[in-house]
Each structure stands twice: as C-alpha cells, then as structure tokens.
Design a protein around this motif. Structure first.
Motif, PDB file in Angstrom:
ATOM      1  N   ILE A 220       0.579  -1.120  -0.004  1.00 28.84           N
ATOM      2  CA  ILE A 220      -0.024  -0.283   0.154  1.00 28.84           C
ATOM      3  C   ILE A 220       0.968   1.089  -0.231  1.00 28.84           C
ATOM      4  O   ILE A 220       0.715   2.075  -0.877  1.00 28.84           O
ATOM      5  CB  ILE A 220      -0.770   0.095   1.149  1.00 28.84           C
ATOM      6  CG1 ILE A 220      -1.557  -1.223   1.466  1.00 28.84           C
ATOM      7  CG2 ILE A 220      -1.943   1.228   1.164  1.00 28.84           C
ATOM      8  CD1 ILE A 220      -2.592  -1.313   2.723  1.00 28.84           C
ATOM      9  N   LEU A 221       1.588   1.485   1.059  1.00 28.75           N
ATOM     10  CA  LEU A 221       2.504   2.663   1.153  1.00 28.75           C
ATOM     11  C   LEU A 221       3.920   2.192   1.176  1.00 28.75           C
ATOM     12  O   LEU A 221       4.287   1.319   1.825  1.00 28.75           O
ATOM     13  CB  LEU A 221       2.072   3.104   2.671  1.00 28.75           C
ATOM     14  CG  LEU A 221       0.694   3.767   2.739  1.00 28.75           C
ATOM     15  CD1 LEU A 221       0.671   3.964   4.310  1.00 28.75           C
ATOM     16  CD2 LEU A 221       0.179   4.803   1.757  1.00 28.75           C
TER      17      LEU A 221
ATOM     18  N   LYS B  76      -5.751  -0.584  12.022  1.00 26.97           N
ATOM     19  CA  LYS B  76      -5.994  -0.976  10.697  1.00 26.97           C
ATOM     20  C   LYS B  76      -5.113  -2.674  10.695  1.00 26.97           C
ATOM     21  O   LYS B  76      -4.063  -2.803  10.535  1.00 26.97           O
ATOM     22  CB  LYS B  76      -5.086  -0.547   9.611  1.00 26.97           C
ATOM     23  CG  LYS B  76      -5.731   0.990   9.567  1.00 26.97           C
ATOM     24  CD  LYS B  76      -5.286   1.823   8.392  1.00 26.97           C
ATOM     25  CE  LYS B  76      -5.892   3.123   8.324  1.00 26.97           C
ATOM     26  NZ  LYS B  76      -6.101   3.748   9.578  1.00 26.97           N
TER      27      LYS B  76
ATOM     28  N   ALA C  99       0.184  10.417   7.710  1.00 29.04           N
ATOM     29  CA  ALA C  99       0.435  10.948   9.000  1.00 29.04           C
ATOM     30  C   ALA C  99       1.087   9.423   9.637  1.00 29.04           C
ATOM     31  O   ALA C  99       2.099   9.204  10.484  1.00 29.04           O
ATOM     32  CB  ALA C  99      -0.799  11.088   9.946  1.00 29.04           C
TER      33      ALA C  99
ATOM     34  N   LEU D  98      -7.262   6.262  -1.148  1.00 28.72           N
ATOM     35  CA  LEU D  98      -6.746   7.271  -0.679  1.00 28.72           C
ATOM     36  C   LEU D  98      -6.628   8.581  -1.095  1.00 28.72           C
ATOM     37  O   LEU D  98      -6.410   9.643  -0.698  1.00 28.72           O
ATOM     38  CB  LEU D  98      -5.195   6.732  -0.409  1.00 28.72           C
ATOM     39  CG  LEU D  98      -4.868   5.886   0.716  1.00 28.72           C
ATOM     40  CD1 LEU D  98      -5.510   4.527   0.651  1.00 28.72           C
ATOM     41  CD2 LEU D  98      -3.301   5.447   0.790  1.00 28.72           C
TER      42      LEU D  98
ATOM     43  N   TRP E  95      -3.500  -3.998   8.031  1.00 30.35           N
ATOM     44  CA  TRP E  95      -2.290  -3.348   7.429  1.00 30.35           C
ATOM     45  C   TRP E  95      -0.836  -3.971   8.203  1.00 30.35           C
ATOM     46  O   TRP E  95      -0.824  -3.762   9.229  1.00 30.35           O
ATOM     47  CB  TRP E  95      -2.463  -1.723   7.523  1.00 30.35           C
ATOM     48  CG  TRP E  95      -3.590  -1.377   6.522  1.00 30.35           C
ATOM     49  CD1 TRP E  95      -4.574  -1.776   6.234  1.00 30.35           C
ATOM     50  CD2 TRP E  95      -3.697   0.005   6.110  1.00 30.35           C
ATOM     51  NE1 TRP E  95      -5.223  -0.986   5.458  1.00 30.35           N
ATOM     52  CE2 TRP E  95      -4.555   0.162   5.372  1.00 30.35           C
ATOM     53  CE3 TRP E  95      -2.584   1.213   6.269  1.00 30.35           C
ATOM     54  CZ2 TRP E  95      -4.905   1.381   4.634  1.00 30.35           C
ATOM     55  CZ3 TRP E  95      -2.846   2.235   5.603  1.00 30.35           C
ATOM     56  CH2 TRP E  95      -4.100   2.342   4.715  1.00 30.35           C
TER      57      TRP E  95
ATOM     58  N   MET F 164      -0.748   3.012  16.154  1.00 32.87           N
ATOM     59  CA  MET F 164      -1.716   3.669  15.028  1.00 32.87           C
ATOM     60  C   MET F 164      -2.017   2.542  13.790  1.00 32.87           C
ATOM     61  O   MET F 164      -3.356   2.495  13.315  1.00 32.87           O
ATOM     62  CB  MET F 164      -1.005   5.076  14.389  1.00 32.87           C
ATOM     63  CG  MET F 164      -2.044   5.818  13.570  1.00 32.87           C
ATOM     64  SD  MET F 164      -1.288   6.933  12.868  1.00 32.87           S
ATOM     65  CE  MET F 164      -2.534   7.834  11.811  1.00 32.87           C
TER      66      MET F 164
ATOM     67  N   GLN G 282      -4.557  10.119   6.439  1.00 31.02           N
ATOM     68  CA  GLN G 282      -4.434   9.094   7.922  1.00 31.02           C
ATOM     69  C   GLN G 282      -2.971   8.543   7.119  1.00 31.02           C
ATOM     70  O   GLN G 282      -2.178   8.158   8.184  1.00 31.02           O
ATOM     71  CB  GLN G 282      -5.481   8.252   8.095  1.00 31.02           C
ATOM     72  CG  GLN G 282      -5.776   7.983   9.214  1.00 31.02           C
ATOM     73  CD  GLN G 282      -6.734   6.888   9.803  1.00 31.02           C
ATOM     74  OE1 GLN G 282      -7.588   6.641   8.792  1.00 31.02           O
ATOM     75  NE2 GLN G 282      -6.885   6.257  10.662  1.00 31.02           N
ATOM     76  N   SER G 283      -2.994   7.840   6.142  1.00 30.45           N
ATOM     77  CA  SER G 283      -1.814   7.138   5.777  1.00 30.45           C
ATOM     78  C   SER G 283      -0.651   7.949   5.750  1.00 30.45           C
ATOM     79  O   SER G 283       0.487   7.337   5.929  1.00 30.45           O
ATOM     80  CB  SER G 283      -1.920   6.870   4.201  1.00 30.45           C
ATOM     81  OG  SER G 283      -3.215   5.786   4.122  1.00 30.45           O
TER      82      SER G 283
ATOM     83  N   LEU H 192      -8.818   8.652   4.625  1.00 28.91           N
ATOM     84  CA  LEU H 192      -7.741   7.555   4.674  1.00 28.91           C
ATOM     85  C   LEU H 192      -6.372   7.866   4.038  1.00 28.91           C
ATOM     86  O   LEU H 192      -5.262   7.254   4.812  1.00 28.91           O
ATOM     87  CB  LEU H 192      -8.428   6.313   3.849  1.00 28.91           C
ATOM     88  CG  LEU H 192      -7.770   4.941   4.010  1.00 28.91           C
ATOM     89  CD1 LEU H 192      -7.610   4.550   5.482  1.00 28.91           C
ATOM     90  CD2 LEU H 192      -8.241   4.008   3.207  1.00 28.91           C
TER      91      LEU H 192
ATOM     92  N   ALA I 141      -5.165  -0.650  -0.560  1.00 31.10           N
ATOM     93  CA  ALA I 141      -5.718  -0.464   0.839  1.00 31.10           C
ATOM     94  C   ALA I 141      -7.208  -0.767   0.957  1.00 31.10           C
ATOM     95  O   ALA I 141      -7.544  -0.867   2.130  1.00 31.10           O
ATOM     96  CB  ALA I 141      -5.554   1.088   1.008  1.00 31.10           C
TER      97      ALA I 141
END
Lengths: 117, 117
Positions: A23-24, B5, A94, A70, B8, B1, A91-92, A88, A66
C-alpha cells in the motif's frame, strides 16, 4: 553496538502491505503529499519527475491495495478536474511519518555507543 | 496507529553501509551464517541456491566494503581449502541479529492498538 563502528551506518526501509500487496512506501507517500498540496495527480507527478501514467498507476494501486481510496479524482471543472486525498489518504501520510519517526528512533538507539546505553 | 488497521502490516528491511556501500543485508548475513556453519563458500552457496560465483562476489564485496575481512579463505588441504569467519564476521552476524530484534520490537510497538500504548 553500531556505536563501536561509527563509520558503519544503519539503513532502514519501511513499507505497509495488506494481504501481501504494497500500500505505502517512501515514493508512494511522497506522491500522496504532493497530491495533497497540489490537488492534481499530473502536477504531483511533475514534482517527482514521474510520468502521469506512472503516478496514476501508483494511485490506482494504492487505492486497490488499501481496500478503500486514498486519493479521489474530482471530475469536471474548467481545469480538467483534480485530485484530493480522502481522510484515509491523510491518515496514511500521518501513519507513515509516525512509522519513520519510530524507526529512526530505534535506529539511533542502535548507533549509541554500548557504554552509554 | 497501525493497530487501528489490523490487516495493514508493516514491513521493514535493514542493511548496513559504509561510505554509501552496502556491507550487510539479509541475504549477506544468511550467507555468513552458512559459511560459519559449513566452513565453505561453495557449500554455503548451495544452501542458498546461489552460484558459487555469486557467493564469492558477495564475500569479496563485504570484505572490501567493511574495510576488513569478514570471511577468510583458507587455502590448501586435501578438500581444496575452505572458508571461516573472522572475528569481524562473527560480530557482523551478531550485530545484524541485534538490529533485526530491535527493529522488530519497534515495529510491534507500532502495531499495538493506540489505546493500549
């Protein structure tokens, strides 16, 4: 322990997956930040010397991986539409920053001389 | 955090560099472990389904990057010589394991639900 070898540097790379699908990661989060600021995928891509096609592919992949968007593309408007981050997406960014801060702290603990631990 | 999720997952990759050149990473440290156990670069390479040529290249690169040998090739003998870890090589395995343990702990902190932090 790395403190005994001051010229040995620890490098860490972090990413977030769901069901084995990314995802990230650093590049994706940078892209999200530019989209948030510039409200445009093409302008964000330009900032990163990335093709629009690649940036769009990353956005599509993040949204799918996700399990929820996003980035939301806003259609219409004289400017040809833009893009905004969803809650979302915000939030991702952060979350990823928190991960980096936490890992940087862990890495710096490892770089302290053993005697000062 | 990340605890908010639960599907995740945080992934972390760590490596050690000196002057921008990689010394240790997961594959290199695994190779060092096999060499330590098997006293042979070719046997270690086989364990990792790696060519001898590639394993030897990694050993050479580690030795050069670290600024001192991690593996010492022992010449001669009826078996055609073998390889052993130097004290620096032993220390490198321990160091990398310590890094992994420390980062795993940091990662698990991030996966705790925020309310239980």
């Amino acid at each position: 322990m790395l403190g005994d070898k001051p010229d040995w540097k620890l490098k860490v790379r972090a990413w977030v997956e769901k069901d084995g699908r990314k995802i990230l990661g650093p590049g994706r989060v940078e892209l999200l930040g530019h989209i948030d600021r510039l409200r445009s995928i093409s302008a964000a891509a330009k900032q990163m010397n990335m093709s629009y096609r690649r940036a769009w592919g990353l956005v599509k992949d993040m949204n799918e991986a996700a399990g929820g968007p996003l980035v939301e593309v806003t259609t219409g408007g004289s400017g040809g539409g833009g893009a905004v981050l969803t809650p979302l997406g915000q939030q991702s960014i952060a979350l990823y920053q928190q991960i980096l801060d936490h890992l940087a702290k862990a890495a710096s603990d490892l770089e302290k001389p053993a005697s000062k631990k």
